[in-house]
Scaffold this motif. Structure first.
Motif, PDB file in Angstrom:
ATOM      1  N   PRO A 186      57.013  44.422  26.746  1.00 32.04           N
ATOM      2  CA  PRO A 186      57.163  44.600  25.297  1.00 32.04           C
ATOM      3  C   PRO A 186      58.146  43.622  24.669  1.00 32.04           C
ATOM      4  CG  PRO A 186      58.365  46.305  26.479  1.00 32.04           C
ATOM      5  CD  PRO A 186      57.582  45.553  27.509  1.00 32.04           C
ATOM      6  N   ILE A 187      57.796  43.148  23.480  1.00 36.43           N
ATOM      7  CA  ILE A 187      58.709  42.397  22.615  1.00 36.43           C
ATOM      8  C   ILE A 187      58.141  42.469  21.196  1.00 36.43           C
ATOM      9  CG2 ILE A 187      57.579  40.207  23.207  1.00 36.43           C
ATOM     10  CD1 ILE A 187      60.353  38.874  22.611  1.00 36.43           C
ATOM     11  N   ILE A 188      58.944  42.951  20.266  1.00 38.26           N
ATOM     12  CA  ILE A 188      58.533  43.231  18.885  1.00 38.26           C
ATOM     13  C   ILE A 188      57.231  44.046  18.964  1.00 38.26           C
ATOM     14  CG2 ILE A 188      58.463  42.305  16.545  1.00 38.26           C
ATOM     15  CD1 ILE A 188      59.532  39.675  17.599  1.00 38.26           C
ATOM     16  N   ASN A 189      56.226  43.722  18.141  1.00 35.91           N
ATOM     17  CA  ASN A 189      54.965  44.472  18.227  1.00 35.91           C
ATOM     18  C   ASN A 189      53.872  43.636  18.890  1.00 35.91           C
ATOM     19  OD1 ASN A 189      54.776  42.819  15.842  1.00 35.91           O
ATOM     20  ND2 ASN A 189      53.023  44.036  15.160  1.00 35.91           N
ATOM     21  N   ASP A 190      54.283  42.697  19.738  1.00 42.38           N
ATOM     22  CA  ASP A 190      53.314  41.871  20.456  1.00 42.38           C
ATOM     23  C   ASP A 190      52.436  42.734  21.357  1.00 42.38           C
ATOM     24  OD1 ASP A 190      54.827  39.923  19.260  1.00 42.38           O
ATOM     25  OD2 ASP A 190      54.968  38.662  21.038  1.00 42.38           O
ATOM     26  N   ALA A 191      51.188  42.322  21.492  1.00 40.74           N
ATOM     27  CA  ALA A 191      50.230  43.073  22.310  1.00 40.74           C
ATOM     28  C   ALA A 191      50.548  42.914  23.798  1.00 40.74           C
ATOM     29  CB  ALA A 191      48.816  42.593  22.031  1.00 40.74           C
ATOM     30  N   THR A 192      50.350  43.993  24.539  1.00 37.28           N
ATOM     31  CA  THR A 192      50.501  44.014  25.988  1.00 37.28           C
ATOM     32  C   THR A 192      49.205  44.536  26.609  1.00 37.28           C
ATOM     33  OG1 THR A 192      51.355  46.279  26.013  1.00 37.28           O
ATOM     34  CG2 THR A 192      52.975  44.501  25.766  1.00 37.28           C
ATOM     35  N   VAL A 193      49.163  44.578  27.935  1.00 35.04           N
ATOM     36  CA  VAL A 193      47.984  45.113  28.634  1.00 35.04           C
ATOM     37  C   VAL A 193      47.696  46.536  28.181  1.00 35.04           C
ATOM     38  CG1 VAL A 193      47.114  45.847  30.879  1.00 35.04           C
ATOM     39  CG2 VAL A 193      48.195  43.610  30.648  1.00 35.04           C
ATOM     40  N   GLN A 194      48.743  47.307  27.931  1.00 33.09           N
ATOM     41  CA  GLN A 194      48.551  48.699  27.506  1.00 33.09           C
ATOM     42  C   GLN A 194      47.770  48.769  26.189  1.00 33.09           C
ATOM     43  OE1 GLN A 194      51.540  47.492  28.650  1.00 33.09           O
ATOM     44  NE2 GLN A 194      51.350  48.511  30.645  1.00 33.09           N
ATOM     45  N   ASP A 195      48.047  47.872  25.275  1.00 37.34           N
ATOM     46  CA  ASP A 195      47.313  47.832  24.001  1.00 37.34           C
ATOM     47  C   ASP A 195      45.858  47.437  24.231  1.00 37.34           C
ATOM     48  OD1 ASP A 195      49.567  48.345  22.088  1.00 37.34           O
ATOM     49  OD2 ASP A 195      50.328  46.506  22.997  1.00 37.34           O
ATOM     50  N   VAL A 196      45.650  46.452  25.073  1.00 42.00           N
ATOM     51  CA  VAL A 196      44.295  45.983  25.373  1.00 42.00           C
ATOM     52  C   VAL A 196      43.463  47.106  25.993  1.00 42.00           C
ATOM     53  CG1 VAL A 196      42.985  44.439  26.884  1.00 42.00           C
ATOM     54  CG2 VAL A 196      44.936  43.559  25.589  1.00 42.00           C
ATOM     55  N   GLU A 197      44.074  47.843  26.914  1.00 38.64           N
ATOM     56  CA  GLU A 197      43.367  48.960  27.549  1.00 38.64           C
ATOM     57  C   GLU A 197      43.119  50.086  26.551  1.00 38.64           C
ATOM     58  OE1 GLU A 197      45.967  49.875  30.783  1.00 38.64           O
ATOM     59  OE2 GLU A 197      45.100  48.327  32.104  1.00 38.64           O
ATOM     60  N   TYR A 198      44.063  50.329  25.678  1.00 35.00           N
ATOM     61  CA  TYR A 198      43.930  51.414  24.697  1.00 35.00           C
ATOM     62  C   TYR A 198      42.746  51.180  23.763  1.00 35.00           C
ATOM     63  CZ  TYR A 198      45.261  54.803  21.092  1.00 35.00           C
ATOM     64  OH  TYR A 198      45.260  55.856  20.189  1.00 35.00           O
ATOM     65  N   ILE A 199      42.533  49.926  23.370  1.00 33.64           N
ATOM     66  CA  ILE A 199      41.445  49.637  22.431  1.00 33.64           C
ATOM     67  C   ILE A 199      40.132  49.294  23.146  1.00 33.64           C
ATOM     68  CG2 ILE A 199      43.101  48.829  20.708  1.00 33.64           C
ATOM     69  CD1 ILE A 199      41.987  45.960  21.311  1.00 33.64           C
ATOM     70  N   GLY A 200      40.179  49.200  24.490  1.00 28.21           N
ATOM     71  CA  GLY A 200      38.957  48.965  25.252  1.00 28.21           C
ATOM     72  C   GLY A 200      38.536  47.517  25.370  1.00 28.21           C
ATOM     73  N   LEU A 201      39.393  46.588  25.024  1.00 29.28           N
ATOM     74  CA  LEU A 201      39.007  45.177  25.103  1.00 29.28           C
ATOM     75  C   LEU A 201      38.822  44.739  26.551  1.00 29.28           C
ATOM     76  CD1 LEU A 201      40.438  42.339  22.912  1.00 29.28           C
ATOM     77  CD2 LEU A 201      40.019  41.942  25.331  1.00 29.28           C
ATOM     78  N   ASN A 202      39.621  45.305  27.464  1.00 32.84           N
ATOM     79  CA  ASN A 202      39.519  44.930  28.875  1.00 32.84           C
ATOM     80  C   ASN A 202      38.174  45.312  29.478  1.00 32.84           C
ATOM     81  OD1 ASN A 202      40.511  47.666  28.516  1.00 32.84           O
ATOM     82  ND2 ASN A 202      40.679  47.759  30.752  1.00 32.84           N
ATOM     83  N   GLY A 203      37.416  46.189  28.806  1.00 37.97           N
ATOM     84  CA  GLY A 203      36.118  46.609  29.316  1.00 37.97           C
ATOM     85  C   GLY A 203      34.976  45.680  28.938  1.00 37.97           C
ATOM     86  N   LEU A 204      35.246  44.670  28.111  1.00 42.90           N
ATOM     87  CA  LEU A 204      34.192  43.732  27.725  1.00 42.90           C
ATOM     88  C   LEU A 204      33.812  42.852  28.908  1.00 42.90           C
ATOM     89  CD1 LEU A 204      35.383  42.519  24.189  1.00 42.90           C
ATOM     90  CD2 LEU A 204      33.746  44.326  24.723  1.00 42.90           C
ATOM     91  N   GLU A 205      32.528  42.575  29.027  1.00 45.12           N
ATOM     92  CA  GLU A 205      32.026  41.762  30.125  1.00 45.12           C
ATOM     93  C   GLU A 205      32.562  40.333  30.023  1.00 45.12           C
ATOM     94  OE1 GLU A 205      27.700  40.541  32.128  1.00 45.12           O
ATOM     95  OE2 GLU A 205      27.814  41.828  30.356  1.00 45.12           O
ATOM     96  N   ASP A 206      32.915  39.758  31.184  1.00 45.14           N
ATOM     97  CA  ASP A 206      33.380  38.375  31.287  1.00 45.14           C
ATOM     98  C   ASP A 206      34.708  38.126  30.575  1.00 45.14           C
ATOM     99  OD1 ASP A 206      31.042  37.668  32.710  1.00 45.14           O
ATOM    100  OD2 ASP A 206      29.946  37.401  30.835  1.00 45.14           O
ATOM    101  N   VAL A 207      35.482  39.175  30.372  1.00 40.10           N
ATOM    102  CA  VAL A 207      36.821  39.035  29.790  1.00 40.10           C
ATOM    103  C   VAL A 207      37.865  39.379  30.852  1.00 40.10           C
ATOM    104  CG1 VAL A 207      38.461  39.896  28.071  1.00 40.10           C
ATOM    105  CG2 VAL A 207      36.067  39.533  27.434  1.00 40.10           C
ATOM    106  N   GLU A 208      38.787  38.465  31.092  1.00 42.01           N
ATOM    107  CA  GLU A 208      39.907  38.743  31.992  1.00 42.01           C
ATOM    108  C   GLU A 208      41.203  38.710  31.194  1.00 42.01           C
ATOM    109  OE1 GLU A 208      40.975  35.954  34.986  1.00 42.01           O
ATOM    110  OE2 GLU A 208      40.652  34.193  33.718  1.00 42.01           O
ATOM    111  N   ILE A 209      42.183  39.467  31.651  1.00 47.18           N
ATOM    112  CA  ILE A 209      43.461  39.565  30.955  1.00 47.18           C
ATOM    113  C   ILE A 209      44.515  38.776  31.725  1.00 47.18           C
ATOM    114  CG2 ILE A 209      45.166  41.109  29.950  1.00 47.18           C
ATOM    115  CD1 ILE A 209      42.274  41.435  28.874  1.00 47.18           C
ATOM    116  N   LEU A 210      45.199  37.887  31.015  1.00 53.28           N
ATOM    117  CA  LEU A 210      46.313  37.138  31.578  1.00 53.28           C
ATOM    118  C   LEU A 210      47.584  37.537  30.842  1.00 53.28           C
ATOM    119  CD1 LEU A 210      44.725  33.552  31.795  1.00 53.28           C
ATOM    120  CD2 LEU A 210      44.914  35.253  33.627  1.00 53.28           C
ATOM    121  N   GLU A 211      48.728  37.392  31.521  1.00 51.00           N
ATOM    122  CA  GLU A 211      50.002  37.784  30.916  1.00 51.00           C
ATOM    123  C   GLU A 211      50.989  36.622  30.914  1.00 51.00           C
ATOM    124  OE1 GLU A 211      50.902  42.337  31.876  1.00 51.00           O
ATOM    125  OE2 GLU A 211      50.352  41.232  33.691  1.00 51.00           O
ATOM    126  N   ILE A 212      51.697  36.464  29.798  1.00 53.70           N
ATOM    127  CA  ILE A 212      52.809  35.524  29.725  1.00 53.70           C
ATOM    128  C   ILE A 212      54.103  36.300  29.500  1.00 53.70           C
ATOM    129  CG2 ILE A 212      51.474  33.533  28.965  1.00 53.70           C
ATOM    130  CD1 ILE A 212      52.352  34.136  26.090  1.00 53.70           C
TER     131      ILE A 212
END
Length: 283
Positions: A186-212
């Motif tokens: 977390p930092i400010i309101n920047d998106a994290t993996v938890q946000d991506v999972e909450y909205i279901g974006l990680n479930g889209l086909e051919d989408v991978e999640i990377l973290e900085i």
């Protein structure tokens, strides 16, 4: 983009906002703010704004051991999710232009710059503003060529708009893979993996999640690291959302920057005004 003197009061405002999210105790707020001021005075200012933000907000997390923006991030995600049907209708009427305008409009959800956002009202106003810099022909040409996309996300709530944009791109262009980049903590309101999972974006086909990195150890490579530069080189299309990503990546060529300009320093750098909507392809 390096820190300017005008950045300093903005960072102090951010710090006070975050501290107030964590405690109502004014004495404690003052103690943490004084500690942050000491760090700001002693650190080098020859760094990028995101690097300074890492230090400031890391100090707050170290004291309170929590994400100060956890509640507002969930609220932002929920409000944005309630607008999805309207978003899809808008894209149905306007195609790629509508998808891009929506993705940019979602960037208004930025607590690094404002203290409150009326999401629905703000977004519906922004999608009808004529972009000042709008290189959509270049983006469409790249999308037609297909390949892979590296997508630097910005904020919670905004990622819902990104998801709808990505859904449109996947349906209408020959995109093989989309690497969606969020913060590793977390930092400010920047998106994290938890946000991506909450909205279901990680479930889209051919989408991978990377973290900085959010500035803490173990949260991923720094945005300006050699590893991230390798990600950029290994993808056919690179999209960067928001001001912080612009501040960290604007010296690199071949990136599509999509943002609402909320700061005079960024406006001067891009050649626009505060409030302008931008799709800029760096050369």
């Amino acid at each position: 983009m390096k820190v300017y003197l005008d950045c300093i009061p903005c960072f102090i405002r951010q710090a006070l906002q975050a501290v107030r999210f964590c405690t109502d105790n004014v004495d404690e707020q003052e103690r943490i703010l004084r500690k942050i001021l000491e760090k700001v005075l002693s650190m080098s200012w020859d760094i990028t704004p995101p690097e300074m933000a890492h230090i400031i907000h890391g100090t707050i997390r170290e004291r309170f051991g929590e994400d100060p923006y956890k509640i507002v991030k969930k609220q932002s995600n929920d409000v944005a999710l309630s607008l999805v049907d309207w978003m899809r209708d808008f894209i149905g009427e306007n195609g790629l232009d509508g998808a891009v305008r929506l993705a940019i409009a979602g960037n208004i959800i930025d607590f690094a710059v404002v203290d409150e956002v009326i999401i629905g009202e703000s977004v519906k106003k922004l999608v009808n503003i004529k972009p000042v810099v709008y290189e959509i022909e270049s983006l469409e040409s790249s999308l037609r060529d297909g390949g892979s996309i590296l997508y630097f996300a910005d904020n919670a709530g905004e990622v819902v708009f990104d998801k709808v944009f990505i859904e449109y791109v996947r349906l209408n262009y020959q995109v093989k893979k989309i690497s969606f980049v969020v913060k590793g903590g977390p930092i400010i309101n920047d998106a994290t993996v938890q946000d991506v999972e909450y909205i279901g974006l990680n479930g889209l086909e051919d989408v991978e999640i990377l973290e900085i990195s959010n500035g803490d150890d173990g949260t991923g490579p720094d945005r300006n690291s050699d590893e991230v530069k390798k990600w950029i080189k290994s993808h056919d299309i690179v999209i960067s959302k928001g001001q912080a990503n612009y501040e960290g990546l604007n010296e690199l060529s071949g990136i599509f920057f999509m943002l609402v300009v909320k700061c005079k320093l960024v406006a001067d750098d891009v050649g626009t005004k505060v409030g302008d909507v931008v799709l800029y392809h760096s050369k």
